[in-house]
Design a protein around this motif. Sequence first.
Motif, PDB file in Angstrom:
ATOM      1  N   LEU A 237       0.840  -1.205   0.000  1.00  0.00           N
ATOM      2  CA  LEU A 237       0.000   0.000   0.000  1.00  0.00           C
ATOM      3  C   LEU A 237       0.871   1.249   0.000  1.00  0.00           C
ATOM      4  O   LEU A 237       1.856   1.311   0.755  1.00  0.00           O
ATOM      5  CB  LEU A 237      -0.854   0.056   1.269  1.00  0.00           C
ATOM      6  CG  LEU A 237      -2.161  -0.709   1.248  1.00  0.00           C
ATOM      7  CD1 LEU A 237      -1.919  -2.172   1.560  1.00  0.00           C
ATOM      8  CD2 LEU A 237      -3.094  -0.133   2.285  1.00  0.00           C
ATOM      9  N   ASN A 238       0.490   2.229  -0.799  1.00  0.00           N
ATOM     10  CA  ASN A 238       1.121   3.540  -0.660  1.00  0.00           C
ATOM     11  C   ASN A 238       0.666   4.096   0.681  1.00  0.00           C
ATOM     12  O   ASN A 238      -0.522   4.044   0.999  1.00  0.00           O
ATOM     13  CB  ASN A 238       0.641   4.493  -1.765  1.00  0.00           C
ATOM     14  CG  ASN A 238       1.452   4.347  -3.021  1.00  0.00           C
ATOM     15  OD1 ASN A 238       2.381   3.543  -3.076  1.00  0.00           O
ATOM     16  ND2 ASN A 238       1.114   5.120  -4.029  1.00  0.00           N
ATOM     17  N   GLY A 239       1.594   4.647   1.438  1.00  0.00           N
ATOM     18  CA  GLY A 239       1.272   5.076   2.799  1.00  0.00           C
ATOM     19  C   GLY A 239       0.439   6.336   2.868  1.00  0.00           C
ATOM     20  O   GLY A 239       0.143   6.810   3.966  1.00  0.00           O
ATOM     21  N   ASP A 240       0.052   6.911   1.727  1.00  0.00           N
ATOM     22  CA  ASP A 240      -0.778   8.108   1.815  1.00  0.00           C
ATOM     23  C   ASP A 240      -2.186   7.887   1.275  1.00  0.00           C
ATOM     24  O   ASP A 240      -2.926   8.831   1.068  1.00  0.00           O
ATOM     25  CB  ASP A 240      -0.119   9.306   1.114  1.00  0.00           C
ATOM     26  CG  ASP A 240       0.533   8.941  -0.189  1.00  0.00           C
ATOM     27  OD1 ASP A 240       0.254   7.844  -0.697  1.00  0.00           O
ATOM     28  OD2 ASP A 240       1.315   9.768  -0.698  1.00  0.00           O
ATOM     29  N   VAL A 241      -2.541   6.625   1.080  1.00  0.00           N
ATOM     30  CA  VAL A 241      -3.872   6.323   0.535  1.00  0.00           C
ATOM     31  C   VAL A 241      -4.793   5.807   1.635  1.00  0.00           C
ATOM     32  O   VAL A 241      -4.397   4.970   2.439  1.00  0.00           O
ATOM     33  CB  VAL A 241      -3.735   5.268  -0.590  1.00  0.00           C
ATOM     34  CG1 VAL A 241      -5.067   4.615  -0.892  1.00  0.00           C
ATOM     35  CG2 VAL A 241      -3.166   5.913  -1.851  1.00  0.00           C
ATOM     36  N   TYR A 242      -6.025   6.352   1.667  1.00  0.00           N
ATOM     37  CA  TYR A 242      -7.050   5.735   2.501  1.00  0.00           C
ATOM     38  C   TYR A 242      -8.120   5.193   1.563  1.00  0.00           C
ATOM     39  O   TYR A 242      -8.673   5.934   0.746  1.00  0.00           O
ATOM     40  CB  TYR A 242      -7.693   6.704   3.508  1.00  0.00           C
ATOM     41  CG  TYR A 242      -8.617   5.922   4.388  1.00  0.00           C
ATOM     42  CD1 TYR A 242      -8.123   5.274   5.506  1.00  0.00           C
ATOM     43  CD2 TYR A 242      -9.940   5.721   4.038  1.00  0.00           C
ATOM     44  CE1 TYR A 242      -8.934   4.445   6.271  1.00  0.00           C
ATOM     45  CE2 TYR A 242     -10.758   4.884   4.794  1.00  0.00           C
ATOM     46  CZ  TYR A 242     -10.242   4.259   5.909  1.00  0.00           C
ATOM     47  OH  TYR A 242     -11.041   3.426   6.655  1.00  0.00           O
ATOM     48  N   ALA A 243      -8.419   3.912   1.680  1.00  0.00           N
ATOM     49  CA  ALA A 243      -9.408   3.307   0.783  1.00  0.00           C
ATOM     50  C   ALA A 243     -10.132   2.197   1.508  1.00  0.00           C
ATOM     51  O   ALA A 243      -9.535   1.482   2.311  1.00  0.00           O
ATOM     52  CB  ALA A 243      -8.710   2.746  -0.450  1.00  0.00           C
ATOM     53  N   ASN A 244     -11.433   2.097   1.229  1.00  0.00           N
ATOM     54  CA  ASN A 244     -12.215   0.995   1.808  1.00  0.00           C
ATOM     55  C   ASN A 244     -12.244  -0.201   0.874  1.00  0.00           C
ATOM     56  O   ASN A 244     -13.249  -0.890   0.789  1.00  0.00           O
ATOM     57  CB  ASN A 244     -13.663   1.441   2.038  1.00  0.00           C
ATOM     58  CG  ASN A 244     -13.747   2.422   3.168  1.00  0.00           C
ATOM     59  OD1 ASN A 244     -12.942   2.370   4.087  1.00  0.00           O
ATOM     60  ND2 ASN A 244     -14.693   3.328   3.092  1.00  0.00           N
ATOM     61  N   ILE A 245     -11.147  -0.414   0.184  1.00  0.00           N
ATOM     62  CA  ILE A 245     -11.106  -1.497  -0.808  1.00  0.00           C
ATOM     63  C   ILE A 245     -11.387  -2.841  -0.134  1.00  0.00           C
ATOM     64  O   ILE A 245     -10.882  -3.112   0.965  1.00  0.00           O
ATOM     65  CB  ILE A 245      -9.711  -1.524  -1.487  1.00  0.00           C
ATOM     66  CG1 ILE A 245      -9.550  -0.261  -2.336  1.00  0.00           C
ATOM     67  CG2 ILE A 245      -9.501  -2.782  -2.307  1.00  0.00           C
ATOM     68  CD1 ILE A 245      -8.171  -0.095  -2.923  1.00  0.00           C
ATOM     69  N   ASP A 246     -12.176  -3.683  -0.813  1.00  0.00           N
ATOM     70  CA  ASP A 246     -12.445  -5.019  -0.295  1.00  0.00           C
ATOM     71  C   ASP A 246     -11.247  -5.907  -0.667  1.00  0.00           C
ATOM     72  O   ASP A 246     -11.205  -6.543  -1.721  1.00  0.00           O
ATOM     73  CB  ASP A 246     -13.752  -5.541  -0.916  1.00  0.00           C
ATOM     74  CG  ASP A 246     -14.092  -6.929  -0.385  1.00  0.00           C
ATOM     75  OD1 ASP A 246     -13.246  -7.540   0.285  1.00  0.00           O
ATOM     76  OD2 ASP A 246     -15.203  -7.387  -0.677  1.00  0.00           O
TER      77      ASP A 246
END
Length: 362
Positions: free
Chosen positions: A104-113
């Motif tokens: 994960l890129n450390g600056d992404v917030y995502a509710n990805i399943d």
Amino acid sequence: MKALILVGGLGTRLRPLTINTPKAMLPVLNRPFMAHVVENLTQHGITEIIFTRGHLAGQMESYFNESYSSGIEFAFVDEAQPLGTAGGIKNCQSYLGNEAFFVLNGDVYANIDLTSMLRFHKEKGALATIALTPVANPSAFGLVETETDGRIRRFVEKPLPEEVTTDMINAGCYILEPEVLEFIKPATNVSIEKETFQLFLKDKQPFFGWSDRTSYWIDIGSCDKYIQLVADMLSGRCTCSTAPPPGVHLGEGTVVEPSARIEGHVVIGRHCRIGAGAEITGPAVIGDNCLTGDGAVISASILWDGCQVAGGSSVLDSVVAEKCCLSPGSRVSGSILADGVYVPSGAFLGNCRIWPGTIITN
Ligand code: GTP
């Protein structure tokens, strides 16, 4: 399963907030940004997280080692000099084992399943799978074109309007098989986006895009996006288990004088005082141990811990980092104040970025 989180960047676009605080530790609803990300990962069965150590990484290490005593293991891997996104992954090779892992890129917030994404990756027999997310303005991004079965056809960097063939971009979340590490030179600065992914295409490797049109996704690389994530978590537009339901939330030991008015979605930390006649209008977050004087106004803003907003002063559309002091009658609007800034009585700061420890004079 393991996840590797890239936190080796400098966060220059988020300056001055990232001068004393690494991007991953910026407070979001009074918890470090990365704590929300980690919580999300644990819901998909991830039990080991490897952080590539970067700028001010010591703060992250103490937070995660102290906050999680069981159920999840953390490792912190140093980079003597920045190795880029692929170089950072290669540098963690001895921690990764022989199973597929998330990056994960450390600056992404995502509710990805992530569970569905992993199923897709396995079904396709992929070497690498990238999560893809749609954007409203594709011209400003690097687009990812896929075949009907999800195989990646090509990357189109910052296309002209007539070249836009898709609205899907790289979401900064990957599943990689350990063999991917053989494509990356050791101890070298290598970009996974610009170099390693191009090698996969050239070699016709099983390289797939997993399209996710429904999940919330944001890259908090700039101040505007950081503010947007906080507002979205407050309003419930971004749902996550670590955010309280929309409304007003007061921390333990916080005192609100009866004539103060709090409206909209607002989170106030512990041991704060909201003075008589003060007005707090959401979306707003106030950190722990903050003092808001009588008649002060705070609107659409984020205050970190230990701030003082004296009587009759106002903070609008701004971020005010730790231990700032706004004197009576001062006004801050559309601005970013780093830690320990002093604003004198009656001063007006509009649309500016102030470096840590600055003492403003009239
Ligand atoms: P800016 O300086 O504002 O561009 O921020 P950045 O360098 O932190 O972010 P960028 O968007 O360029 O990087 C995307 C992700 O990769 C972020 O999570 C960074 O922490 C991470 N990253 C960037 N460069 C490196 C690196 O050299 N090593 C490691 N380990 N991670 C990196």
